[in-house]
Write a protein that holds these residues in place. Structure first.
Motif, short mmCIF file in Angstrom:
data_model
loop_
_atom_site.label_atom_id
_atom_site.label_comp_id
_atom_site.label_asym_id
_atom_site.label_seq_id
_atom_site.Cartn_x
_atom_site.Cartn_y
_atom_site.Cartn_z
N ALA A 189 -2.46 -53.41 4.35
CA ALA A 189 -3.55 -54.12 5.03
C ALA A 189 -4.91 -53.65 4.53
O ALA A 189 -5.83 -54.46 4.32
CB ALA A 189 -3.45 -53.91 6.54
N ARG A 190 -5.04 -52.34 4.31
CA ARG A 190 -6.31 -51.81 3.79
C ARG A 190 -6.57 -52.33 2.38
O ARG A 190 -7.70 -52.69 2.03
CB ARG A 190 -6.28 -50.28 3.82
N ARG A 191 -5.52 -52.36 1.56
CA ARG A 191 -5.70 -52.85 0.19
C ARG A 191 -6.08 -54.33 0.19
O ARG A 191 -6.91 -54.77 -0.61
CB ARG A 191 -4.40 -52.64 -0.60
N MET A 192 -5.50 -55.10 1.10
CA MET A 192 -5.85 -56.52 1.20
C MET A 192 -7.31 -56.68 1.62
O MET A 192 -8.03 -57.54 1.09
CB MET A 192 -4.92 -57.21 2.21
N GLN A 193 -7.77 -55.85 2.56
CA GLN A 193 -9.17 -55.91 2.97
C GLN A 193 -10.08 -55.56 1.80
O GLN A 193 -11.12 -56.19 1.59
CB GLN A 193 -9.43 -54.97 4.14
N CYS A 194 -9.68 -54.54 1.04
CA CYS A 194 -10.45 -54.15 -0.14
C CYS A 194 -10.51 -55.29 -1.15
O CYS A 194 -11.56 -55.56 -1.74
CB CYS A 194 -9.81 -52.90 -0.76
N THR A 195 -9.39 -55.97 -1.34
CA THR A 195 -9.34 -57.12 -2.24
C THR A 195 -10.30 -58.21 -1.78
O THR A 195 -11.06 -58.78 -2.58
CB THR A 195 -7.91 -57.69 -2.30
N ASN A 196 -10.29 -58.51 -0.49
CA ASN A 196 -11.16 -59.55 0.04
C ASN A 196 -12.64 -59.19 -0.12
O ASN A 196 -13.47 -60.05 -0.41
CB ASN A 196 -10.83 -59.80 1.51
N LEU A 249 -17.89 -59.95 -3.14
CA LEU A 249 -18.91 -59.44 -4.05
C LEU A 249 -18.93 -60.25 -5.35
O LEU A 249 -20.01 -60.54 -5.88
CB LEU A 249 -18.66 -57.96 -4.36
N ALA A 250 -17.76 -60.60 -5.86
CA ALA A 250 -17.71 -61.43 -7.06
C ALA A 250 -18.34 -62.79 -6.79
O ALA A 250 -19.08 -63.33 -7.63
CB ALA A 250 -16.26 -61.58 -7.52
N VAL A 252 -9.61 -54.60 -8.98
CA VAL A 252 -10.76 -54.97 -9.80
C VAL A 252 -11.06 -56.44 -9.60
O VAL A 252 -10.18 -57.23 -9.28
CB VAL A 252 -10.50 -54.70 -11.31
N ALA A 253 -12.32 -56.80 -9.78
CA ALA A 253 -12.74 -58.20 -9.81
C ALA A 253 -13.09 -58.55 -11.25
O ALA A 253 -13.85 -57.83 -11.90
CB ALA A 253 -13.94 -58.43 -8.90
N LEU A 254 -12.52 -59.62 -11.74
CA LEU A 254 -12.84 -60.12 -13.07
C LEU A 254 -14.05 -61.05 -12.98
O LEU A 254 -14.42 -61.52 -11.91
CB LEU A 254 -11.63 -60.84 -13.66
N THR A 255 -14.65 -61.32 -14.12
CA THR A 255 -15.89 -62.08 -14.13
C THR A 255 -15.68 -63.54 -13.72
O THR A 255 -16.63 -64.22 -13.32
CB THR A 255 -16.56 -61.99 -15.51
#
Length: 321
Positions: free
Chosen positions: A46-53, A58-59, A287-290
């Motif tokens: 759940a924490r990783r999913m929140q981090c992903t969101n 930000l992207a 990570v967020a890609l461009t």
């Protein structure tokens, strides 16, 4: 008529024996031991999913900024020079505040002044911890030690400055151990746009996460997203690297079993920082890609593809990773 004495009546048991009680406790202990890892894994998922969101948002903010101005924010701003990330230079962070619903904070900023050096410069942007910039898996949420004129809050999400140091692609500080770096989507004192990303938006990193230190010296170089010298990472080191970061100033302890994980850079140049992407997520980093997508990159990724992801125009074919 047969008579029964009071003493001849049968009485049922009303309590456990000691052995039975110990057996029940043992069974409960086994069940807890079996269930606790599953609960912890579910919480981390759940924490990783929140981090992903949060990285996705930000992207999206960066894309909205680009749509508005035709470019991304500069990797640093206000250093009065082409090279090096000044310790007092603004980073990308202040410029995207209106795009992450922080207009009031943005209105406090004066980009004609350096962000540090006086207690009223940078306002809340310099000192306030934003939940949207904090990964829930990292429970270290701190502001730096030091005077009010220099203190900054430390955040988890930083941008990619290339595949070597913060000055990747801009000599003279673009080499690390003889490896000549290529620029990422963010470079000092300059603004890139999506057309500069000749490797393709889906093959180039925009954001990653880092671990903020559990203990740090005054004015660390890690996670100071408001100040350019601490607002980024590079792909010279792999995700969750065992090797030390190399920065102009080192934290005291990164936390957990990691310890300092930092080597003071000999010539104290703000642009020579080498900071690895790190997280407390088991096995890798978000990570967020461009192109705006977010992926989980395993820490087992081969070094060359990882470095190539950090560059916006090295011409390398990355393939599967």
């Amino acid at each position: 008529m047969q008579m029964f004495s009071r003493s001849g009546r049968h009485h049922g048991r009303n309590a456990f024996t000691l052995v039975e009680l110990l057996v029940v406790i043992a069974i409960i202990g086994v069940l807890v031991a079996l269930l606790l890892p599953a609960v912890q894994q579910a919480r981390e998922a759940a924490r990783r999913m929140q981090c992903t969101n949060q990285q996705k948002q930000l992207a999206l903010a960066m894309h909205n900024f680009h749509d508005t101005y035709g470019n991304l924010p500069g990797g640093s701003y206000g250093n009065a020079g082409t090279h090096n990330f000044g310790r007092d230079s603004w980073s990308w962070y202040g410029f995207i505040l209106p795009f992450i619903e922080q207009n009031a904070m943005y209105e406090q900023l004066n980009f004609e002044q350096k962000i540090n050096g006086a207690a009223d410069r940078g306002g809340a942007a310099r000192k306030q911890l934003l939940d949207a910039m904090l990964c829930p898996s990292d429970d270290t949420k701190i502001q730096e030690e030091g005077s009010a004129s220099w203190q900054n809050s430390l955040h988890n999400y930083v941008v990619c400055y290339g595949d070597a140091s913060y000055n990747s692609g801009l000599a003279p500080w673009n080499e690390v151990d003889g490896y000549a770096g290529s620029a990422g989507m963010f470079v000092p004192e300059r603004k890139a746009n999506f057309r500069d990303c000749t490797d393709g938006l889906s093959n180039t990193l925009l954001f990653s996460e880092i671990i903020t230190p559990a203990e740090e010296n005054t004015w660390s170089s890690l996670g100071r997203t408001q100040v350019a010298m601490g607002a980024g990472f590079t792909t010279y080191l792999p995700p969750n690297a065992d090797a030390n970061d190399r920065t102009n100033r080192c934290h005291t302890n990164l936390g957990g079993n990691l310890g300092p994980k930092c080597t003071q850079h000999a010539d104290w140049d703000w642009g020579a920082n080498v900071v690895a992407a790190r997280s407390w997520h088991p096995g890798g980093v978000n990570v967020a890609l461009t192109d705006g997508s977010v992926q989980f990159i395993p820490e087992t990724i081969s070094l060359n593809p990882w470095r190539w992801l950090g560059s916006r125009g090295d011409g390398k074919v990355i393939g599967e990773y």
